[in-house]
Design an enzyme around this catalytic site. Structure first.
Site, mmCIF file in Angstrom:
data_model
loop_
_atom_site.group_PDB
_atom_site.id
_atom_site.type_symbol
_atom_site.label_atom_id
_atom_site.label_comp_id
_atom_site.label_asym_id
_atom_site.label_seq_id
_atom_site.Cartn_x
_atom_site.Cartn_y
_atom_site.Cartn_z
ATOM 1 N N PHE A 1 -1.883 -5.260 40.791
ATOM 2 C CA PHE A 1 -2.728 -5.111 41.980
ATOM 3 C C PHE A 1 -3.418 -6.404 42.383
ATOM 4 O O PHE A 1 -3.842 -6.556 43.518
ATOM 5 C CB PHE A 1 -3.779 -4.005 41.758
ATOM 6 C CG PHE A 1 -4.976 -4.443 40.952
ATOM 7 C CD1 PHE A 1 -6.006 -5.163 41.546
ATOM 8 C CD2 PHE A 1 -5.084 -4.159 39.593
ATOM 9 C CE1 PHE A 1 -7.119 -5.583 40.812
ATOM 10 C CE2 PHE A 1 -6.180 -4.577 38.855
ATOM 11 C CZ PHE A 1 -7.192 -5.292 39.465
ATOM 12 N N LYS B 1 8.957 -3.272 43.362
ATOM 13 C CA LYS B 1 8.063 -2.117 43.161
ATOM 14 C C LYS B 1 6.656 -2.683 43.017
ATOM 15 O O LYS B 1 6.237 -3.086 41.938
ATOM 16 C CB LYS B 1 8.477 -1.363 41.895
ATOM 17 C CG LYS B 1 8.083 0.089 41.831
ATOM 18 C CD LYS B 1 6.607 0.387 41.867
ATOM 19 C CE LYS B 1 5.855 0.025 40.621
ATOM 20 N NZ LYS B 1 4.376 0.202 40.787
ATOM 21 N N GLU C 1 0.896 0.416 43.121
ATOM 22 C CA GLU C 1 0.562 1.542 44.006
ATOM 23 C C GLU C 1 -0.863 1.413 44.547
ATOM 24 O O GLU C 1 -1.231 2.101 45.486
ATOM 25 C CB GLU C 1 0.754 2.880 43.271
ATOM 26 C CG GLU C 1 -0.139 3.123 42.059
ATOM 27 C CD GLU C 1 0.360 2.462 40.773
ATOM 28 O OE1 GLU C 1 1.043 1.422 40.832
ATOM 29 O OE2 GLU C 1 0.032 2.990 39.688
ATOM 30 N N CYS D 1 -5.552 -13.317 36.176
ATOM 31 C CA CYS D 1 -5.087 -13.504 34.801
ATOM 32 C C CYS D 1 -5.443 -14.893 34.302
ATOM 33 O O CYS D 1 -5.362 -15.159 33.113
ATOM 34 C CB CYS D 1 -3.589 -13.280 34.717
ATOM 35 S SG CYS D 1 -2.675 -14.561 35.564
ATOM 36 N N GLU E 1 -9.821 -7.915 27.604
ATOM 37 C CA GLU E 1 -9.790 -8.514 28.938
ATOM 38 C C GLU E 1 -10.712 -7.673 29.837
ATOM 39 O O GLU E 1 -10.501 -6.464 29.982
ATOM 40 C CB GLU E 1 -8.359 -8.480 29.489
ATOM 41 C CG GLU E 1 -8.241 -9.134 30.850
ATOM 42 C CD GLU E 1 -6.830 -9.094 31.415
ATOM 43 O OE1 GLU E 1 -6.099 -8.123 31.169
ATOM 44 O OE2 GLU E 1 -6.468 -10.051 32.116
HETATM 45 P P1 NAD Z 1 -0.891 -2.719 35.228
HETATM 46 O O1 NAD Z 1 -0.209 -3.124 33.985
HETATM 47 O O2 NAD Z 1 -1.754 -1.511 35.205
HETATM 48 O O3 NAD Z 1 0.191 -2.452 36.392
HETATM 49 C C1 NAD Z 1 1.190 -3.401 36.691
HETATM 50 C C2 NAD Z 1 2.414 -2.667 37.233
HETATM 51 O O4 NAD Z 1 2.909 -1.776 36.239
HETATM 52 C C3 NAD Z 1 2.125 -1.826 38.480
HETATM 53 O O5 NAD Z 1 3.178 -1.979 39.383
HETATM 54 C C4 NAD Z 1 2.038 -0.411 37.943
HETATM 55 O O6 NAD Z 1 2.476 0.550 38.869
HETATM 56 C C5 NAD Z 1 2.984 -0.451 36.751
HETATM 57 N N1 NAD Z 1 2.560 0.464 35.699
HETATM 58 C C6 NAD Z 1 1.297 0.848 35.400
HETATM 59 N N2 NAD Z 1 1.311 1.700 34.341
HETATM 60 C C7 NAD Z 1 2.595 1.850 33.975
HETATM 61 C C8 NAD Z 1 3.238 2.597 32.934
HETATM 62 N N3 NAD Z 1 2.557 3.338 32.086
HETATM 63 N N4 NAD Z 1 4.578 2.494 32.836
HETATM 64 C C9 NAD Z 1 5.287 1.741 33.691
HETATM 65 N N5 NAD Z 1 4.714 1.008 34.699
HETATM 66 C C10 NAD Z 1 3.384 1.067 34.833
HETATM 67 O O7 NAD Z 1 -1.695 -4.004 35.738
HETATM 68 P P2 NAD Z 1 -2.724 -4.102 36.932
HETATM 69 O O8 NAD Z 1 -3.983 -3.415 36.544
HETATM 70 O O9 NAD Z 1 -2.074 -3.738 38.205
HETATM 71 O O10 NAD Z 1 -2.962 -5.686 36.976
HETATM 72 C C11 NAD Z 1 -3.930 -6.343 36.194
HETATM 73 C C12 NAD Z 1 -3.327 -6.923 34.942
HETATM 74 O O11 NAD Z 1 -2.277 -7.820 35.281
HETATM 75 C C13 NAD Z 1 -4.316 -7.750 34.137
HETATM 76 O O12 NAD Z 1 -4.139 -7.455 32.783
HETATM 77 C C14 NAD Z 1 -3.926 -9.177 34.436
HETATM 78 O O13 NAD Z 1 -4.278 -10.128 33.456
HETATM 79 C C15 NAD Z 1 -2.450 -9.047 34.574
HETATM 80 N N6 NAD Z 1 -1.876 -10.157 35.311
HETATM 81 C C16 NAD Z 1 -1.168 -11.081 34.600
HETATM 82 C C17 NAD Z 1 -0.647 -12.177 35.252
HETATM 83 C C18 NAD Z 1 0.137 -13.206 34.487
HETATM 84 O O14 NAD Z 1 0.854 -13.969 35.109
HETATM 85 N N7 NAD Z 1 0.032 -13.241 33.173
HETATM 86 C C19 NAD Z 1 -0.834 -12.334 36.631
HETATM 87 C C20 NAD Z 1 -1.551 -11.355 37.323
HETATM 88 C C21 NAD Z 1 -2.071 -10.268 36.647
#
Ligand code: NAD
Length: 496
Positions: A152, A176, A179, A284, A386
């Site tokens: 997100f 994808k 959401e 991140c 985090e």
């Molecule tokens: P998230 O892991 O909750 O979601 C990321 C994606 O995974 C979304 O598209 C979501 O729909 C999907 N998803 C969520 N739960 C799932 C499940 N159980 N099974 C399969 N898919 C699932 O992450 P978020 O809250 O959207 O984003 C924030 C996180 O992303 C933070 O931890 C941040 O550090 C990390 N992030 C990392 C980087 C990097 O390059 N290392 C960059 C940006 C964000």
């Protein structure tokens, strides 16, 4: 709140925009209003999208790289023309300030510019006469259907890390997006369609776990790029590789910023404040922990606290812009607040307290003010997890060795930075610190498109990182061709 009158977010499969009603609400975090409904999706959409991408692959793969690049030159132009609209969309669904949305879109655009150079990036090597009369050459060829699953916190930039380079390499793609922020992805796909991308080359599906799992296990998917939290990144990597896919999965982070006693105070305060509180800490690469060495804390903290208290928090969806917007959702706000409370109950001191912030012009929004917690100890939950909010931990260190050891004990390994005027201290730090992206007097050393985004440890699962040459390698496979031509020299064409 009723969600029946809000627009449904469309999918884009085989060149067709389709609205499926029902789904999860998309909020404007500045106000708490529901602004759209994101379809939950399922295996049927995934199958249709992957089949469309697989059908489009042979013709797109055989399109000369220079012609593929031209699509991205046009795309670049279209993004520039629609820059304000895209940024307004990012701010509305995510809550970044417009300035932050602009900054992040520029970062995404650089990836489109990088993709424009694909003819040079795809050039292989060659060596004449590896044996008598035998020549050898390498080709970088696309994989097939690739998938991008995005978080997100960067609704435009992270998708743009993925599909431009993947497509420029000759792959086809299924995106994808999160959401929570699916609307910017719709605009990005619309513009690429407008730039002349052939039907089926890029497809857009929505949903959560069910859709992701269908993508991870689909037999025609060759590669998966993921960015999100560490537990999901691990799940993506394990499931994807178990099903024979190439996977790059970026996870969460906890980034340390060492401040030495000789650091330039005003510049360090400015950088640290922006590293910790920029994008409401939802990065991140956020500098979420300051490791102050010796006298650095006493030199730094009074101005840092003053800077934090001066940060104006408010809605980002209107003409007057705040310094900092809301966090993504009410549950996320509550989690951030409870982590700060846990630090306090374990003995840390809140020296700038953004918990009680009031935003009368947008009372339904999800706000947390800039918060600084001093005296954080390594074993506290606040130190280990985090937070992903506008919270800066301060941990006081006796010397540089202790600071490096503390940073290196983290399970994550995304970014780390040092503020100092000592070349020796900086050299020691960059050599020893366990993180993939290092800043020296740079608070957020997030890499640009031409360099890989090199998280380590629990911040990354895979081998080849996103962006730069590694990104091109990830989306291609090498073919090595050895050639020999037979002939006895008598009657050969060139002798006639
Ligand atoms: P998230 O892991 O909750 O979601 C990321 C994606 O995974 C979304 O598209 C979501 O729909 C999907 N998803 C969520 N739960 C799932 C499940 N159980 N099974 C399969 N898919 C699932 O992450 P978020 O809250 O959207 O984003 C924030 C996180 O992303 C933070 O931890 C941040 O550090 C990390 N992030 C990392 C980087 C990097 O390059 N290392 C960059 C940006 C964000």
């Amino acid at each position: 709140m009723s969600t029946t009158t809000v627009p449904a977010v469309p999918t884009f499969i085989a060149g067709e925009w389709r609205k499926i009603s029902g789904g999860t609400p998309v909020f404007n975090p500045s106000t708490g209003e529901v602004i759209a409904e994101c379809p939950v999706g399922g295996a049927a959409e995934v199958n249709a999208a992957v089949e469309a991408a697989a059908t489009a692959f042979p013709a797109w793969r055989d399109t000369p790289p220079i012609e593929r690049a031209r699509v991205f030159f046009r795309y670049r132009q279209l993004i520039e023309e629609h820059f304000d609209k895209l940024c307004a969309c990012v701010s509305r669904e995510h809550g970044k300030t417009l300035a932050e949305s602009r900054g992040s879109l520029f970062r995404g655009l650089e990836n489109v510019e990088y993709a424009c150079g694909i003819p040079s990036l795809l050039m292989g090597d060659s060596l004449e006469n590896i044996a008598r009369g035998v020549d050898c050459e390498t080709h970088l060829q696309p994989l097939g259907v690739c998938v991008g699953i995005t978080p997100f916190n960067f609704p435009a930039m992270v998708p743009l890390w993925m599909f431009p380079v993947a497509l420029a390499c000759g792959n086809t793609f299924v995106l994808k997006p999160s959401e929570k922020v699916p609307l910017t992805a719709v605009l990005l796909v619309e513009l690429l369609e407008k730039a002349g991308l052939p039907t089926g080359v890029l497809n857009l599906v929505h949903g959560g776990r069910e859709v992701v799992d269908a993508l991870l296990t689909h037999p025609r998917v060759r590669a998966i790029s993921f960015v999100g939290s560490t537990p999901i990144a691990r799940h993506i990597y394990e499931t994807g590789t178990r099903h024979g896919k190439r996977v790059q999965a970026n996870g969460g982070a906890k980034n340390y910023i060492v401040v030495m006693p000789d650091a330039d105070v005003p510049r360090t305060v400015e950088s640290l404040s922006s590293a910790a509180f920029g994008c409401a800490g939802e990065r991140c690469m956020a500098g979420s922990t300051a490791l102050t060495v010796g006298a650095a804390a006493d030199r730094l903290l009074p101005s840092l606290v003053e800077a934090a208290r001066a940060i104006r928090v408010g809605p980002t969806d209107r003409a007057t812009q705040p310094d900092m917007g809301p966090v993504i959702s009410a549950p996320h706000r509550d989690r951030v607040l409870s982590l700060v409370a846990s630090g306090e109950s374990e003995g840390a001191r809140v020296i700038a307290d953004g918990r009680g912030i009031r935003v009368p012009e947008a009372p339904g929004g999800y706000y947390v003010g800039a918060t600084i917690v001093d005296g954080v100890q390594a074993d506290m939950t606040l130190a280990r997890e985090e937070v992903f909010g506008p919270v800066l931990n301060v941990m006081r260190m006796d010397d540089l060795d202790a600071a490096i050891e503390t940073a290196n004990r983290s399970a994550f390994g995304n970014g780390a930075a040092i503020f100092t005027n000592s070349g020796k201290a900086a050299r020691e730090f960059k050599h020893r610190v366990k993180a993939g992206m290092v800043g020296i007097n740079v608070g957020v050393p997030a890499t640009m498109a031409m360099f890989p985004f090199t998280g380590w440890d629990e911040s990354f699962f895979g081998d080849l990182h996103i962006q730069g040459r590694e990104g091109v390698q990830f989306y291609t496979q090498q073919k090595v061709v050895s050639t020999r031509w037979f002939g006895d020299g008598v009657g050969d064409v060139w002798k006639k």
